[in-house]
Design a protein around this motif. Structure first.
Motif, PDB file in Angstrom:
ATOM      1  N   UNK A 214       1.197  38.681   8.968  1.00 49.64           N
ATOM      2  CA  UNK A 214       2.031  39.853   9.215  1.00 49.64           C
ATOM      3  C   UNK A 214       2.367  39.935  10.697  1.00 49.64           C
ATOM      4  N   UNK A 215       3.450  40.610  10.991  1.00 49.47           N
ATOM      5  CA  UNK A 215       3.831  40.846  12.376  1.00 49.47           C
ATOM      6  C   UNK A 215       3.653  42.330  12.651  1.00 49.47           C
ATOM      7  N   UNK A 216       2.942  42.655  13.703  1.00 49.20           N
ATOM      8  CA  UNK A 216       2.614  44.042  14.046  1.00 49.20           C
ATOM      9  C   UNK A 216       3.638  44.580  15.051  1.00 49.20           C
ATOM     10  N   UNK A 217       4.776  45.051  14.551  1.00 50.08           N
ATOM     11  CA  UNK A 217       5.876  45.494  15.406  1.00 50.08           C
ATOM     12  C   UNK A 217       5.504  46.633  16.348  1.00 50.08           C
ATOM     13  N   UNK A 218       4.844  47.619  15.836  1.00 51.62           N
ATOM     14  CA  UNK A 218       4.584  48.836  16.617  1.00 51.62           C
ATOM     15  C   UNK A 218       3.113  49.020  16.963  1.00 51.62           C
ATOM     16  N   UNK A 219       2.354  47.938  16.972  1.00 46.16           N
ATOM     17  CA  UNK A 219       0.918  47.994  17.269  1.00 46.16           C
ATOM     18  C   UNK A 219       0.137  48.886  16.309  1.00 46.16           C
ATOM     19  N   UNK A 220       0.653  49.054  15.095  1.00 45.40           N
ATOM     20  CA  UNK A 220      -0.030  49.879  14.091  1.00 45.40           C
ATOM     21  C   UNK A 220      -1.388  49.282  13.747  1.00 45.40           C
ATOM     22  N   UNK A 221      -1.410  47.978  13.424  1.00 50.03           N
ATOM     23  CA  UNK A 221      -2.668  47.325  13.056  1.00 50.03           C
ATOM     24  C   UNK A 221      -3.600  47.225  14.258  1.00 50.03           C
ATOM     25  N   UNK A 222      -3.037  46.925  15.406  1.00 48.81           N
ATOM     26  CA  UNK A 222      -3.852  46.815  16.620  1.00 48.81           C
ATOM     27  C   UNK A 222      -4.600  48.116  16.873  1.00 48.81           C
ATOM     28  N   UNK A 223      -3.906  49.221  16.733  1.00 50.74           N
ATOM     29  CA  UNK A 223      -4.536  50.527  16.940  1.00 50.74           C
ATOM     30  C   UNK A 223      -5.550  50.816  15.840  1.00 50.74           C
ATOM     31  N   UNK A 224      -5.183  50.507  14.600  1.00 46.34           N
ATOM     32  CA  UNK A 224      -6.080  50.772  13.469  1.00 46.34           C
ATOM     33  C   UNK A 224      -7.376  49.978  13.587  1.00 46.34           C
ATOM     34  N   UNK A 225      -7.267  48.705  14.022  1.00 43.93           N
ATOM     35  CA  UNK A 225      -8.434  47.845  14.122  1.00 43.93           C
ATOM     36  C   UNK A 225      -9.068  47.869  15.502  1.00 43.93           C
ATOM     37  N   UNK A 226      -8.500  48.660  16.427  1.00 47.21           N
ATOM     38  CA  UNK A 226      -9.090  48.827  17.748  1.00 47.21           C
ATOM     39  C   UNK A 226      -9.078  47.575  18.602  1.00 47.21           C
TER      40      UNK A 226
END
Length: 90
Positions: free
Chosen positions: A41-53
Motif C-alpha cells: 500500500x502507499x500511505x498518501x497522508x501518513x495515515x498508517x504511519x500515524x496509526x502505527x507510530x
C-alpha cells in the motif's frame, strides 16, 4: 520479505507492506521491479504511519491467518521477524 512471504504464505502468513514516500506510481513500479506478490500500500497522508507510530520505511505489518496484527516492523529486522514467525506459526 518476499522470500519469507513465499515460504510461509501457505501456513497462514499475510504481509502488508506500506510505502511512505514517493508517489503511487513509484510504489507500483517498485512492486513490479522487485516482483512482490504480497500486498503493498502507499500511505498518501501518513495515515498508517500515524496509526502505527512510525515515520521509518518500510513499514511491515505481520498478520495471522485471521488478519489479526501479530507484529509491526519499522524497517527490516530479520532476527525479530523470524522470532515472530516462529511464535505465530507454531
Amino acid at each position: 520479505m518476499e522470500k519469507v512471504y513465499r515460504q510461509y504464505k501457505n501456513d497462514g502468513l499475510a504481509v502488508l507492506g506500506i510505502c511512505t514516500s514517493g508517489t503511487k506510481s513509484e510504489t507500483r513500479d517498485l512492486v513490479e521491479e522487485m516482483n512482490l506478490t504480497f500486498t503493498m500500500a502507499h500511505d498518501f497522508d501518513d495515515v498508517y504511519s500515524k496509526q502505527f507510530g512510525t515515520d521509518s520505511e518500510p513499514i511491515l505489518v505481520l498478520l495471522d491467518k485471521n488478519l489479526k496484527i501479530v507484529d509491526i516492523y519499522n524497517g527490516i529486522y530479520p532476527s525479530e521477524l523470524k522470532k515472530s514467525l516462529h511464535l505465530m506459526l507454531n
